[in-house]
Motif scaffolding. Structure first.
Motif, mmCIF file in Angstrom:
data_model
loop_
_atom_site.group_PDB
_atom_site.id
_atom_site.type_symbol
_atom_site.label_atom_id
_atom_site.label_comp_id
_atom_site.label_asym_id
_atom_site.label_seq_id
_atom_site.Cartn_x
_atom_site.Cartn_y
_atom_site.Cartn_z
ATOM 1 N N GLY A 137 14.784 -43.381 44.403
ATOM 2 C CA GLY A 137 16.028 -43.670 43.707
ATOM 3 C C GLY A 137 17.237 -43.556 44.621
ATOM 4 O O GLY A 137 18.258 -44.193 44.390
ATOM 5 N N TYR A 166 16.725 -51.271 41.240
ATOM 6 C CA TYR A 166 15.889 -51.486 40.045
ATOM 7 C C TYR A 166 16.609 -50.979 38.802
ATOM 8 O O TYR A 166 16.636 -51.637 37.756
ATOM 9 C CB TYR A 166 14.551 -50.742 40.181
ATOM 10 C CG TYR A 166 13.416 -51.626 40.637
ATOM 11 C CD1 TYR A 166 12.788 -52.488 39.748
ATOM 12 C CD2 TYR A 166 12.977 -51.604 41.956
ATOM 13 C CE1 TYR A 166 11.751 -53.308 40.154
ATOM 14 C CE2 TYR A 166 11.950 -52.422 42.381
ATOM 15 C CZ TYR A 166 11.336 -53.275 41.470
ATOM 16 O OH TYR A 166 10.325 -54.093 41.868
ATOM 17 N N ALA A 179 15.172 -47.633 34.938
ATOM 18 C CA ALA A 179 14.604 -48.914 34.518
ATOM 19 C C ALA A 179 13.407 -49.383 35.369
ATOM 20 O O ALA A 179 12.748 -50.352 35.003
ATOM 21 C CB ALA A 179 15.706 -49.981 34.541
ATOM 22 N N ALA A 181 10.236 -48.547 36.072
ATOM 23 C CA ALA A 181 8.892 -48.727 35.519
ATOM 24 C C ALA A 181 8.864 -49.860 34.486
ATOM 25 O O ALA A 181 7.908 -50.647 34.433
ATOM 26 C CB ALA A 181 8.401 -47.418 34.912
ATOM 27 N N VAL A 271 9.573 -45.354 43.882
ATOM 28 C CA VAL A 271 9.287 -46.791 43.740
ATOM 29 C C VAL A 271 7.875 -47.130 44.255
ATOM 30 O O VAL A 271 7.363 -48.221 44.007
ATOM 31 C CB VAL A 271 10.381 -47.638 44.438
ATOM 32 C CG1 VAL A 271 10.161 -49.125 44.252
ATOM 33 C CG2 VAL A 271 11.769 -47.263 43.916
ATOM 34 N N ASN A 274 5.408 -48.698 41.938
ATOM 35 C CA ASN A 274 5.551 -50.105 41.516
ATOM 36 C C ASN A 274 4.272 -50.912 41.754
ATOM 37 O O ASN A 274 3.801 -51.042 42.897
ATOM 38 C CB ASN A 274 6.724 -50.729 42.283
ATOM 39 C CG ASN A 274 7.055 -52.115 41.790
ATOM 40 O OD1 ASN A 274 6.510 -53.095 42.273
ATOM 41 N ND2 ASN A 274 7.922 -52.196 40.812
HETATM 42 O O1 KG4 Z 1 11.589 -40.520 44.155
HETATM 43 P P1 KG4 Z 1 12.178 -40.522 42.809
HETATM 44 O O2 KG4 Z 1 11.378 -39.913 41.673
HETATM 45 O O3 KG4 Z 1 13.554 -39.808 42.808
HETATM 46 C C1 KG4 Z 1 14.376 -39.798 43.933
HETATM 47 O O4 KG4 Z 1 14.134 -38.985 44.850
HETATM 48 O O5 KG4 Z 1 15.291 -40.656 43.946
HETATM 49 O O6 KG4 Z 1 12.514 -42.047 42.459
HETATM 50 C C2 KG4 Z 1 13.048 -42.426 41.230
HETATM 51 C C3 KG4 Z 1 13.225 -43.928 41.241
HETATM 52 C C4 KG4 Z 1 14.026 -44.462 40.054
HETATM 53 O O7 KG4 Z 1 15.030 -45.310 40.563
HETATM 54 C C5 KG4 Z 1 12.990 -45.245 39.242
HETATM 55 O O8 KG4 Z 1 13.520 -46.343 38.537
HETATM 56 C C6 KG4 Z 1 12.055 -45.700 40.340
HETATM 57 O O9 KG4 Z 1 11.945 -44.597 41.201
HETATM 58 N N1 KG4 Z 1 10.731 -46.105 39.825
HETATM 59 C C7 KG4 Z 1 10.245 -47.357 39.917
HETATM 60 C C8 KG4 Z 1 8.982 -47.344 39.278
HETATM 61 N N2 KG4 Z 1 8.743 -46.081 38.830
HETATM 62 C C9 KG4 Z 1 9.830 -45.322 39.181
HETATM 63 N N3 KG4 Z 1 10.776 -48.467 40.462
HETATM 64 C C10 KG4 Z 1 10.053 -49.603 40.392
HETATM 65 N N4 KG4 Z 1 8.832 -49.667 39.806
HETATM 66 C C11 KG4 Z 1 8.252 -48.587 39.237
HETATM 67 N N5 KG4 Z 1 7.047 -48.672 38.662
#
Ligand code: KG4
Ligand code: ZN
Length: 338
Positions: A137, A166, A179, A181, A271, A274
């Motif tokens: 994120g 995203y 958003a 996921a 991410v 994904n």
């Molecule tokens: O690593 P994380 O849990 O937190 C940080 O350290 O930032 O990442 C969270 C991010 C969010 O922006 C969320 O929308 C994204 O990861 N995310 C995804 C998916 N699952 C979580 N982005 C795209 N596709 C996914 N399936």
């Protein structure tokens, strides 16, 4: 070596007991996402308050689930950077309190190094050196992981992180925070060719990313359609966005692997959950004979087990902190403070 690890850098309060950097004895995550959702993003003050409320029971549960008392631990670990400062401070101060009470060594861990280390838990034979794509994120980095505590960033985002893009593009398409996921699920149902989207480049910096222009293209298309009273296909737009993100990430990552001579590729960060990115990188790596390592979905997002994994290797490298340990809101992954 049993390490109790604590993570509170954003909106998850987490604790875990990890053995020798590779085995999870327990992992507990208290997510605040539902509460932040109504504001469309993480509200730092609310995050700090919830961490204060959750940190004691989350840690006690992690110890109980591991069947472990404080006096059976060998060390404590905590995320000290980067992240929301008020959120980080809760974990850092709680860990310092535990250090004072137990006399155990305290290991400070960089959050992004933790995301990378999630792969050591999932893949017991994985060892550096390797090339890592961190997509979360807050960060989008291509990193040479030369050794467990030796990192070199060869590319980074100049504006939005992939997860941030995203979340912001998804918001205008009607998905609630976070958003990513939901966009991923919608993308699987759409046609990526209906809406042509740009693949922005950073002139003269082949490994740097710019996701902001891509996000803005989605936002503009949605607003244009709204003004003209035209229907916008959410699934097709999500698919177009996802195809552009996958093209940008896999194109730069594969080019970097070739130029810097890596055949071992690792994906990390939120991410990395994904589905489109996972299958695209699987395909690209297989075609080149590279080995691809990805965390299981349970270790993609923020958790404390990954902090305990990295802490083990930081400790081997002599990294510990005293009671003067402070939280740091932003810190490059290749410039640890210790
Ligand atoms: O690593 P994380 O849990 O937190 C940080 O350290 O930032 O990442 C969270 C991010 C969010 O922006 C969320 O929308 C994204 O990861 N995310 C995804 C998916 N699952 C979580 N982005 C795209 N596709 C996914 N399936
Ligand atoms: Zn994270």
């Amino acid at each position: 070596m049993k390490i109790l690890a604590i993570e509170s850098s954003c909106d998850e309060t987490a604790a875990a007991v990890v053995e020798d950097g590779r085995t999870i004895l327990s992992t507990v995550i208290a997510s605040q996402v539902e509460e932040h959702r109504k504001f469309g993003g993480v509200v730092p003050e609310i995050a700090s308050r919830r961490h204060c409320e959750n940190i004691v029971w989350v840690t006690e549960r992690a110890l109980a689930d591991a069947g472990c008392r404080l006096d059976q631990l060998d060390a404590l670990a905590v995320t000290y950077a980067p992240g929301l400062i008020g959120a980080l401070l809760v974990g850092v101060n709680y860990a310092k309190g535990l250090q004072m009470a137990t006399g155990l060594p305290l290991i400070p861990v960089h959050h992004i190094r933790g995301h990378i280390a999630a792969n050591y838990i999932a893949h017991p034979k994985l060892e550096p050196p390797f090339l890592c794509m961190v997509v979360s994120g807050g960060h989008s980095h291509i990193i040479e992981v030369k050794d467990y505590t030796d990192f070199h960033v060869i590319g980074r985002t100049r504006d939005d992180a992939a997860g941030e893009a995203y979340d912001k593009a998804g918001r205008v398409l009607g998905f609630s925070y976070p958003a990513g996921a939901e966009m991923d699920k919608a993308a699987a149902l759409g046609n990526p060719s209906v809406y042509p989207l740009p693949r922005p480049k950073v002139e003269g910096h082949p490994y740097d990313f710019s996701f902001s222009g891509l996000k803005t293209a989605v936002i503009n298309a949605a607003h244009n359609a709204q003004q003209k009273g035209q229907a916008l296909s959410i699934c097709d737009m999500a698919a177009a966005f996802q195809a552009a993100v996958c093209d940008m990430i896999s194109g730069k990552l594969m080019q970097a692997a070739e130029e810097f001579g890596y055949r071992k590729i690792v994906l990390a960060g939120g991410v990395s959950a994904n589905a489109g990115l996972r299958s695209r990188l699987t395909e690209e790596c297989a075609g080149r004979g590279y080995t691809l390592y990805m965390p299981p979905l349970s270790l993609c997002g923020d958790n404390a087990a990954m902090i305990g994994a990295q802490a083990y290797y930081e400790y081997q490298a002599g990294v510990t902190a005293g009671l003067d340990l402070n939280a740091v809101a932003s810190m490059p992954v290749d410039q640890g403070q210790f």
